[in-house]
Structures are given as structure tokens and as C-alpha cells.
Design an enzyme around this catalytic site. Structure first.
Site, PDB file in Angstrom:
ATOM      1  N   LYS A   1       0.825  -1.223   0.000  1.00 51.68           N
ATOM      2  CA  LYS A   1       0.000   0.000   0.000  1.00 51.68           C
ATOM      3  C   LYS A   1       0.850   1.261   0.000  1.00 51.68           C
ATOM      4  O   LYS A   1       0.338   2.366   0.036  1.00 51.68           O
ATOM      5  CB  LYS A   1      -0.942  -0.014   1.226  1.00 51.68           C
ATOM      6  CG  LYS A   1      -1.971  -1.125   1.155  1.00 51.68           C
ATOM      7  CD  LYS A   1      -2.706  -1.340   2.481  1.00 51.68           C
ATOM      8  CE  LYS A   1      -3.728  -0.343   2.778  1.00 51.68           C
ATOM      9  NZ  LYS A   1      -4.506  -0.689   4.004  1.00 51.68           N
TER      10      LYS A   1
ATOM     11  N   LYS B   1       2.295   2.635   2.263  1.00 54.83           N
ATOM     12  CA  LYS B   1       1.949   3.502   3.403  1.00 54.83           C
ATOM     13  C   LYS B   1       2.990   3.278   4.504  1.00 54.83           C
ATOM     14  O   LYS B   1       3.282   2.143   4.877  1.00 54.83           O
ATOM     15  CB  LYS B   1       0.566   3.126   3.966  1.00 54.83           C
ATOM     16  CG  LYS B   1      -0.623   3.684   3.198  1.00 54.83           C
ATOM     17  CD  LYS B   1      -1.906   3.486   4.011  1.00 54.83           C
ATOM     18  CE  LYS B   1      -3.073   4.236   3.405  1.00 54.83           C
ATOM     19  NZ  LYS B   1      -4.291   4.171   4.247  1.00 54.83           N
TER      20      LYS B   1
END
Ligand code: C2G
Length: 129
Positions: free
Chosen positions: A45, A47
Site C-alpha cells: 500500500k 503507506k
């Protein structure tokens, strides 16, 4: 018992997340949160979380609407999760509308309106200024 599941990173937990969890729980009796692991966030992701998986899990477990927190290790586990936990309803914020409609073969799929004015990204941006 009507079982609900939702997925997410839930980093820098904020009231937008809690609004989602509250409404998800109201759709049934038991809410499972599949929480993105640090590896999944970083590798899949892109992230970088402020809080670790264990810290984010601890925070979620303190929320009255959450009954169980399990790890989300990959994009592919949703069908097996729905089967394994006998899920009735899959819930996500409407930034994901349509993305998980393949789950309709296994359970109800509900996309709820996001809380528009807050996001972890915005919090980080505001704090960096
Ligand atoms: N959310 C919301 N309102 C906000 C921010 C988030 O309703 N202001 C919802 C999102 O729509 C999502 C949940 O809170 O349903 C968790 O948000 P994130 O942690 O950003 O989740 P995301 O990174 O989108 O991960 O496999 C699915 C992914 O793991 C979803």
C-alpha cells in the site's frame, strides 16, 4: 448473530475511523476489523505507518464497536476471511466503492460515506507545517 467485517490501516486513529466503525457495527452484532500489517502497508500500500501493527491493534481493541482484530496480510484474503468467519456483511468507506463487489457472491457488500474533512494524510500535513 450477524457478523460484519471491515479492513484498513487505521493509522493515527481519528474520529473518521470511529464514525466508520460505529456505523459498521450498527449493521450487525459482531464487528471484525482486519488490520493491515506493517509489511502489507509498506510493501503493497506504500503507506508508512506512524504506529506499529501492535499499537494500532491496541487502539482498535479499545473501541467499544470492535469485537475482534485480525491481521490483513494481503489483498487476496477477503474471500477466505468471509468464509472462515462466516461474515454476513462486508463494509468499507465509499472511497472504495465498487472495488470489492466480487464479494457479493459471498456476503452483503456495503460502502459507507467517509467523514470528509479528516484523514491521516491531512493530519500529518497539518502537523508538518
Ligand atoms: N475512513 C472514513 N473516513 C475518513 C477516513 C477513513 O470513513 N475520514 C474509512 C475508510 O473509508 C476505510 C476505513 O476508514 O473504510 C479505514 O481507513 P484507512 O485506514 O485509510 O483504510 P485503507 O488504507 O483505505 O485500507 O483492503 C482494504 C484496505 O486495507 C483499506
Amino acid at each position: 448473530m450477524k457478523k460484519i467485517i471491515t479492513y484498513g490501516t487505521f493509522d493515527l486513529l481519528h474520529y473518521g475511523h470511529v464514525n466508520l466503525l460505529e456505523r459498521a457495527k450498527k449493521l450487525g452484532d459482531y464487528l471484525i476489523v482486519a488490520l493491515s500489517t506493517d509489511e502489507f502497508n509498506w510493501n503493497m500500500k506504500q503507506k508508512k505507518c506512524y504506529f506499529t501493527y501492535e499499537e494500532r491493534k491496541r487502539l482498535l481493541e479499545a473501541i467499544r464497536y470492535v469485537d475482534l482484530v485480525i491481521p490483513e496480510n494481503n489483498w487476496e484474503q477477503k474471500i477466505s476471511d468471509v468464509k472462515e468467519f462466516k461474515i454476513d456483511t462486508f463494509v468499507m468507506g465509499n472511497d472504495w466503492t465498487g472495488k470489492f463487489d466480487f464479494l457479493k457472491d459471498y456476503c452483503e457488500v456495503v460502502y459507507l460515506p467517509r467523514t470528509p474533512e479528516i484523514s491521516t494524510t491531512q493530519i500529518k500535513k497539518d502537523l508538518s507545517e
